[in-house]
Design a protein around this motif. Structure first.
Motif, PDB file in Angstrom:
ATOM      1  N   LYS A 165       1.598  -8.691   0.334  1.00 53.33           N
ATOM      2  CA  LYS A 165       3.049  -8.520   0.476  1.00 53.33           C
ATOM      3  C   LYS A 165       3.786  -8.653  -0.858  1.00 53.33           C
ATOM      4  O   LYS A 165       4.939  -8.266  -0.972  1.00 53.33           O
ATOM      5  CB  LYS A 165       3.616  -9.494   1.501  1.00 53.33           C
ATOM      6  N   LYS A 214       2.728  -2.064   3.641  1.00 55.87           N
ATOM      7  CA  LYS A 214       1.725  -2.024   4.721  1.00 55.87           C
ATOM      8  C   LYS A 214       0.336  -1.787   4.134  1.00 55.87           C
ATOM      9  O   LYS A 214      -0.626  -2.446   4.487  1.00 55.87           O
ATOM     10  CB  LYS A 214       2.072  -0.882   5.687  1.00 55.87           C
ATOM     11  N   LEU A 259      13.512  -2.040  -1.874  1.00 55.42           N
ATOM     12  CA  LEU A 259      12.470  -2.626  -1.020  1.00 55.42           C
ATOM     13  C   LEU A 259      12.549  -2.116   0.416  1.00 55.42           C
ATOM     14  O   LEU A 259      11.571  -2.175   1.149  1.00 55.42           O
ATOM     15  CB  LEU A 259      12.591  -4.154  -1.030  1.00 55.42           C
ATOM     16  N   LYS A 260      13.725  -1.625   0.790  1.00 49.24           N
ATOM     17  CA  LYS A 260      13.884  -1.140   2.169  1.00 49.24           C
ATOM     18  C   LYS A 260      13.617   0.362   2.304  1.00 49.24           C
ATOM     19  O   LYS A 260      13.690   0.897   3.413  1.00 49.24           O
ATOM     20  CB  LYS A 260      15.295  -1.450   2.686  1.00 49.24           C
ATOM     21  N   VAL A 288       7.039  -6.225  -3.848  1.00 51.19           N
ATOM     22  CA  VAL A 288       8.061  -7.112  -4.432  1.00 51.19           C
ATOM     23  C   VAL A 288       7.979  -7.065  -5.959  1.00 51.19           C
ATOM     24  O   VAL A 288       8.998  -6.913  -6.646  1.00 51.19           O
ATOM     25  CB  VAL A 288       7.873  -8.563  -3.907  1.00 51.19           C
ATOM     26  N   VAL A 336       8.197   0.309   2.017  1.00 52.11           N
ATOM     27  CA  VAL A 336       7.698  -0.270   3.268  1.00 52.11           C
ATOM     28  C   VAL A 336       6.252   0.196   3.496  1.00 52.11           C
ATOM     29  O   VAL A 336       5.372  -0.596   3.849  1.00 52.11           O
ATOM     30  CB  VAL A 336       8.610   0.127   4.455  1.00 52.11           C
TER      31      VAL A 336
END
Lengths: 493, 80
Positions: free
Chosen positions: A307, A295, A285-286, A311, A291
């Motif tokens: 969002k 967005k 996820l990072k 996930v 990311v």
């Protein structure tokens, strides 16, 4: 590995004496050699070679990381250590999954467990969560610790390493609590799990012959068999460690009391779920790609819905990995992975709809009956996953699925379990033992520790319970000459 | 950057991520104090904090911070 082997029991008693008597500085060296002797006994020379290689590579790699000044150098070390260990894992366990007729390398005992544990330590050093261990014996005791080598738990260095650094001396409470836990584990494995193994195997190996009422009954039995087998092993492993004064991470917390699938995975094979969450899900996820995706999806679908897209995508990767870890076969990827992903993400997406339905139907979700419904529903959903897990392959599971979903009381009759090879006496014994297991789990769920509850009782009552348990294992346990104890199910992973 | 300035900016990030204008965080605030702060939201929060402050948290910090106070300490450390 025969748990009732007198040699194993005698060696453990000898180790206990030696470990608790030697000076503190030597304890981890003693533990390492004892663990390697056990690994040789249970897994042979091949396991020793694989394990020693993995220990040396992760130990040296972590030390090297601390000497690397530049990020590129650190990434290079990461690539070598991660790649090397994962390559061994794939070559020994998952080669059959890939197209082509590759011949798999001979597997080693517990390779998928200790690989994750050692990589977890190395990644913790890489992520600067912990410093690299300098003392080789402290690290080797952590890496080879015999109770966990075959089936976990997948320990973290922060927890188990800290325990192993302490000097341990004989403590009455640790010793008695450890022995009690071993006894409870033996009860689960030898009295319940072993008794259920034969009828479950009979039905799953030949669903055509049995069919009908047998399939849901066999599926229910398999859920109990797997739970008592795996959590029984954990009780024996954690109990053995406790006798030495060493606490290990819990792997089960009454999973069948879970009210939804997310909670189930916080209670079932806890250390595996935590491992994949910390080392696959969060880092994924990072990444820049996720990311950016986040967005984009927030702009496209709005803040709240947008969002969730990265996930959910990361959850698909996470659950695929969890399923794949169980064995490179689609039955595991579906049964222990993607099906649960579907439950969890589907539950999240549909939550507003479920809430509306509850309001519309005036459902009270703060009462016992609702919680009971949620628990039964979760158990049934989990059993569906077990169907894929235990079936020979995905087509077999799909073939058995319609019958498995049919509620049929004949399952409990002579046409059901008895026809699958479970004798009348066994059925009666299970009718006593499974409620005992349920009561023990209920006590643990409500009070935290059954042993603490027992320890607070009077001496006579305590000893009546211990002796009943001991005699139950000795008399009703399935072991001894002429009986081949089944391997622990997760030992094959 | 002072601790107060960090908190001012951090409160805005928390309010934006959790969609709640009432949120005010302190050193002791943990995931247990904010209803929607679960493992799913944790990463969203970390990414939003990184963007707001123009810095990166290591994975160790991402999963190891025990409360907001530790997050502020890390922000101040990186801000130099």
């Amino acid at each position: 590995m025969d748990l009732t082997s007198l040699i194993l029991l005698a060696v453990f008693a000898g180790l206990l004496c030696l470990y608790l008597l030697v000076p503190g500085k030597l304890q981890n060296a003693v533990l390492t050699f004892a663990s390697l002797a056990y690994v040789y006994y249970a897994g042979g020379l091949r396991t020793i070679l694989y394990l020693t290689g993995a220990v040396l590579v992760t130990y040296a790699g972590a030390r090297l990381l601390e000497r690397c000044g530049r990020a590129a150098q650190r990434r290079c070390v990461l690539g070598v250590v991660l790649g090397g260990n994962l390559l061994v894992l794939v070559l020994t366990r998952y080669l059959a999954f890939f197209p082509g007729h590759f011949k798999a390398f001979p597997a080693a005992l517990g390779v998928s467990f200790y690989t994750l544990q050692l990589l977890g330590y190395f990644l913790d050093v890489y992520m600067e969560k912990i410093p690299a261990e300098k003392n080789f014996w402290d690290y080797s005791a952590f890496a080879t610790f015999f109770p966990q080598i075959a089936s976990g738990p997948i320990s973290r260095y922060e927890q188990l390493g800290g325990e192993l650094k302490q000097t341990h001396r004989l403590q009455y409470r640790s010793l008695t609590f450890g022995l009690q836990r071993i006894l409870w584990g033996l009860f689960k494995k030898l009295v319940i799990s072993e008794r259920l193994a034969a009828p479950v195997a009979a039905v799953f190996d030949d669903p055509d012959t049995f069919g009908g009422a047998c399939i849901p009954a066999a599926l229910f039995c398999f859920a109990i068999e797997l739970y008592t087998d795996f959590s029984g092993y954990m009780d024996i492993a954690l109990g053995a460690a406790e006798c030495l004064g060493i606490r290990m991470a819990e792997n089960f917390r009454t999973p069948f009391f879970s009210q939804n699938c997310s909670e189930f995975w916080r209670r079932w094979h806890i250390t595996l779920g935590e491992w994949f969450k910390d080392y696959v899900y969060y880092p994924l996820l990072k990444t820049k790609a996720f990311v950016k995706l986040g967005k984009w999806s927030r702009n496209r679908f709005g803040k709240k819905k947008g969002k969730m897209l990265p996930v959910h995508l990361a959850l698909v990767v996470l659950w695929f990995s969890v399923g794949f870890w169980h064995g490179g076969a689609w039955k595991y990827i579906i049964g222990s992975g993607l099906l649960h992903c579907f439950y969890i993400t589907g539950g999240q997406i549909c939550e507003p709809l479920f809430e509306k339905m509850k309001k519309l139907l005036h459902v009270n979700d703060k009462c016992f009956s609702w919680r009971l419904f949620c628990r039964v529903r979760t158990f049934c959903m989990v059993c569906l996953g077990f169907l894929f897990f235990r079936a020979a392959d995905v087509p077999s599971a799909l073939y058995m699925l319609p019958a498995a979903c049919r509620f049929d009381l004949r399952a409990l009759s002579a046409e059901g379990l008895l026809a699958a090879g479970l004798e009348g006496a066994d059925l009666k014994l299970l009718a006593v033992c499974i409620p005992v297991l349920f009561i023990a789990d209920l006590l643990q769920y409500r009070r935290g520790s059954v042993r603490e509850v027992l320890a607070a009782q009077n001496l006579v009552f305590r000893w009546i319970v211990y002796l009943i348990l001991l005699y139950a294992v000795l008399i009703f346990g399935m072991y001894g000459p002429g009986f081949v104890t089944n391997q622990f199910i997760y030992q094959n992973f | 950057m002072s601790r107060e300035e960090v908190y001012e900016k951090l409160n805005e990030v928390f309010r934006d991520v959790f969609d709640d204008e009432e949120i005010t965080v302190s050193d002791e605030t943990t995931a247990a104090d904010i209803e929607d702060w679960d493992s799913y939201e944790h990463i969203n929060l970390i990414v939003a904090v990184e963007e707001a402050f123009g810095m990166k948290f290591s994975m160790g910090k991402t999963t190891g911070m025990k409360n907001v106070g530790e997050m502020v300490d890390e922000i101040l450390r990186q801000a130099g």
